[in-house]
Design a protein around this motif. Structure first.
Motif, PDB file in Angstrom:
ATOM      1  N   ARG A 149      -4.342  16.154  -0.827  1.00 14.21           N
ATOM      2  CA  ARG A 149      -4.218  14.957  -1.646  1.00 14.21           C
ATOM      3  C   ARG A 149      -3.131  14.010  -1.150  1.00 14.21           C
ATOM      4  O   ARG A 149      -3.027  12.898  -1.625  1.00 14.21           O
ATOM      5  CB  ARG A 149      -3.932  15.347  -3.086  1.00 14.21           C
ATOM      6  N   ALA A 150      -2.317  14.428  -0.217  1.00 16.10           N
ATOM      7  CA  ALA A 150      -1.186  13.610   0.216  1.00 16.10           C
ATOM      8  C   ALA A 150      -1.626  12.371   0.985  1.00 16.10           C
ATOM      9  O   ALA A 150      -1.143  11.267   0.720  1.00 16.10           O
ATOM     10  CB  ALA A 150      -0.234  14.440   1.066  1.00 16.10           C
ATOM     11  N   VAL A 151      -2.541  12.516   1.930  1.00 14.84           N
ATOM     12  CA  VAL A 151      -2.942  11.377   2.760  1.00 14.84           C
ATOM     13  C   VAL A 151      -3.659  10.303   1.935  1.00 14.84           C
ATOM     14  O   VAL A 151      -3.313   9.123   2.044  1.00 14.84           O
ATOM     15  CB  VAL A 151      -3.791  11.838   3.967  1.00 14.84           C
ATOM     16  N   PRO A 152      -4.646  10.649   1.085  1.00 13.06           N
ATOM     17  CA  PRO A 152      -5.251   9.590   0.277  1.00 13.06           C
ATOM     18  C   PRO A 152      -4.250   8.903  -0.654  1.00 13.06           C
ATOM     19  O   PRO A 152      -4.329   7.695  -0.871  1.00 13.06           O
ATOM     20  CB  PRO A 152      -6.329  10.321  -0.532  1.00 13.06           C
ATOM     21  N   LEU A 206      -0.961   8.475  -0.041  1.00 14.22           N
ATOM     22  CA  LEU A 206      -0.168   7.574   0.795  1.00 14.22           C
ATOM     23  C   LEU A 206      -0.983   6.368   1.251  1.00 14.22           C
ATOM     24  O   LEU A 206      -0.463   5.252   1.343  1.00 14.22           O
ATOM     25  CB  LEU A 206       0.391   8.319   1.998  1.00 14.22           C
ATOM     26  N   LEU A 207      -2.251   6.592   1.519  1.00 16.79           N
ATOM     27  CA  LEU A 207      -3.140   5.500   1.892  1.00 16.79           C
ATOM     28  C   LEU A 207      -3.232   4.482   0.760  1.00 16.79           C
ATOM     29  O   LEU A 207      -3.155   3.271   0.987  1.00 16.79           O
ATOM     30  CB  LEU A 207      -4.520   6.071   2.219  1.00 16.79           C
ATOM     31  N   THR A 208      -3.365   4.980  -0.461  1.00 17.77           N
ATOM     32  CA  THR A 208      -3.422   4.102  -1.629  1.00 17.77           C
ATOM     33  C   THR A 208      -2.123   3.317  -1.780  1.00 17.77           C
ATOM     34  O   THR A 208      -2.141   2.109  -2.038  1.00 17.77           O
ATOM     35  CB  THR A 208      -3.699   4.929  -2.898  1.00 17.77           C
ATOM     36  N   VAL A 209      -1.001   3.984  -1.616  1.00 19.04           N
ATOM     37  CA  VAL A 209       0.300   3.309  -1.729  1.00 19.04           C
ATOM     38  C   VAL A 209       0.422   2.199  -0.686  1.00 19.04           C
ATOM     39  O   VAL A 209       0.880   1.089  -1.000  1.00 19.04           O
ATOM     40  CB  VAL A 209       1.453   4.336  -1.606  1.00 19.04           C
ATOM     41  N   TRP A 210       0.001   2.469   0.555  1.00 23.76           N
ATOM     42  CA  TRP A 210       0.085   1.448   1.599  1.00 23.76           C
ATOM     43  C   TRP A 210      -0.812   0.251   1.311  1.00 23.76           C
ATOM     44  O   TRP A 210      -0.395  -0.903   1.483  1.00 23.76           O
ATOM     45  CB  TRP A 210      -0.271   2.037   2.969  1.00 23.76           C
ATOM     46  N   VAL A 211      -2.037   0.506   0.875  1.00 23.81           N
ATOM     47  CA  VAL A 211      -2.958  -0.596   0.557  1.00 23.81           C
ATOM     48  C   VAL A 211      -2.395  -1.438  -0.578  1.00 23.81           C
ATOM     49  O   VAL A 211      -2.378  -2.678  -0.510  1.00 23.81           O
ATOM     50  CB  VAL A 211      -4.365  -0.049   0.210  1.00 23.81           C
ATOM     51  N   ILE A 212      -1.911  -0.792  -1.628  1.00 28.80           N
ATOM     52  CA  ILE A 212      -1.352  -1.520  -2.770  1.00 28.80           C
ATOM     53  C   ILE A 212      -0.105  -2.306  -2.350  1.00 28.80           C
ATOM     54  O   ILE A 212       0.074  -3.468  -2.762  1.00 28.80           O
ATOM     55  CB  ILE A 212      -1.026  -0.546  -3.921  1.00 28.80           C
ATOM     56  N   ALA A 213       0.756  -1.715  -1.536  1.00 28.66           N
ATOM     57  CA  ALA A 213       1.971  -2.417  -1.090  1.00 28.66           C
ATOM     58  C   ALA A 213       1.627  -3.663  -0.282  1.00 28.66           C
ATOM     59  O   ALA A 213       2.229  -4.729  -0.467  1.00 28.66           O
ATOM     60  CB  ALA A 213       2.840  -1.468  -0.263  1.00 28.66           C
TER      61      ALA A 213
END
Length: 142
Positions: free
Chosen positions: A69-72, A74-81
């Protein structure tokens, strides 16, 4: 390089989309949900959920899906940022009304996040398929 110096597989079936000229690229495979073995559009049964099995060739896709669950996350955090930075830039430079922000950023956030998850999952499935296929080819007696 495969047999006779051509890039591609030694087995029958389609290689991963990023390994052979003329095959779908990773982003197109993610967009269309192409199976790594046959190329049918059966990789996803929901917008970002990998199907258990390909309906065309019977490949068990659920076994190939990347876990964790870590990569998705972090991916979500990057897209939102990235989208927050873009929204702040738009607000500071143009100052549109609030409804413009809602109309622009809500669908863009959902669309980019789903596409990013599909790319991540497609990449994971294709890498797992290539590893399995390569291990099978190398274990065959010559």
């Amino acid at each position: 390089l495969g047999r006779l110096g051509r890039a591609g597989s030694l087995m029958s079936g389609s290689p991963a989309p990023y390994t052979m000229k003329g095959q779908l690229g990773l982003y197109r495979a993610a967009l269309f949900g192409s199976c790594p073995k046959c190329g049918a559009r059966t990789l996803f049964e929901a917008p970002a959920m990998v199907a258990d099995q390909c309906g065309e060739c019977g490949l068990k896709l659920g076994e190939l899906e990347p876990t964790g669950r870590a990569v998705p996350l972090l991916l979500t955090v990057w897209v939102i940022a990235i989208l927050i930075c873009a929204a702040m830039f738009l607000e500071l430079e143009v100052r549109p009304p609030m409804w413009v922000h809602v109309v622009v950023w809500a669908p863009l956030t959902i669309g980019l996040e789903l596409f990013a998850l599909r790319v991540y999952k497609t990449r994971g499935v294709y890498i797992a398929y290539e590893k399995r296929r390569t291990a099978y080819v190398q274990s065959e007696p010559r």
